[in-house]
Design an enzyme around this catalytic site. Structure first.
Site, PDB file in Angstrom:
ATOM      1  CD1 TRP A  48      36.625  54.640 -25.559  1.00  8.32           C
ATOM      2  CD2 TRP A  48      34.425  54.675 -25.230  1.00  8.32           C
ATOM      3  NE1 TRP A  48      36.299  55.887 -25.094  1.00  8.32           N
ATOM      4  CE2 TRP A  48      34.952  55.943 -24.886  1.00  8.32           C
ATOM      5  CE3 TRP A  48      33.046  54.454 -25.083  1.00  8.32           C
ATOM      6  CZ2 TRP A  48      34.150  56.981 -24.415  1.00  8.32           C
ATOM      7  CZ3 TRP A  48      32.269  55.499 -24.606  1.00  8.32           C
ATOM      8  CH2 TRP A  48      32.819  56.732 -24.293  1.00  8.32           C
TER       9      TRP A  48
HETATM   10  S1  SF4 Z   1      35.925  55.590 -18.141  1.00  3.78           S
HETATM   11 FE1  SF4 Z   1      35.970  53.395 -17.726  1.00  3.78          FE
HETATM   12  S2  SF4 Z   1      33.867  52.636 -18.078  1.00  3.78           S
HETATM   13 FE2  SF4 Z   1      34.060  54.656 -19.033  1.00  3.78          FE
HETATM   14  S3  SF4 Z   1      34.583  54.197 -21.168  1.00  3.78           S
HETATM   15 FE3  SF4 Z   1      36.513  54.568 -20.080  1.00  3.78          FE
HETATM   16  S4  SF4 Z   1      37.196  52.517 -19.388  1.00  3.78           S
HETATM   17 FE4  SF4 Z   1      35.021  52.354 -19.990  1.00  3.78          FE
END
Ligand code: SF4
Ligand code: SF4
Length: 107
Positions: A48
């Protein structure tokens, strides 16, 4: 858009006890590939775009692609976390680069 890992820059967090992108992802989506020793997103559709992984990567190996509704696929946003500040590099669809630096609460 899900994070994109640059396999040349990623060193598998060799100086850490655990891959930092894996450690910080609130959705448990980032992981370390045991064969290549590179970070990757194991379920891009569930990401997300919180950008926690992008911001914590010590090698600057993770990019966030800006959704096509905002910038088409060639546009990107890359953070660099420094001491007490964060710099965001924005690349638009024409390759124009702008940088914005903000103070953070990190010491
Ligand atoms: S940490 Fe990275 S992979 Fe996990 S939800 Fe957030 S943007 Fe997406
Ligand atoms: S945090 Fe960065 S360097 Fe560490 S495993 Fe993830 S992508 Fe690679």
């Amino acid at each position: 858009m899900p994070p994109r890992v640059d396999n040349v820059k990623c060193d598998g967090c060799r100086n850490e006890r655990e891959a930092l992108c894996e450690l910080i992802c609130p959705g448990n989506l980032m992981a370390l590939d045991t064969e290549t020793n590179k970070g990757y997103c194991r379920s891009p559709r569930d990401c997300w775009d919180c950008m926690s992984c992008t911001k914590i990567c010590p090698k600057g190996a993770i990019e966030t692609r800006i959704p096509y509704q905002l910038g088409y696929y060639s546009a990107k946003l890359v953070p660099f976390t420094g001491t007490g500040k964060m710099t965001w590099t924005v690349v638009d669809i024409d390759g124009k680069v702008e940088r914005f630096t903000f103070r953070t609460r990190n010491k």
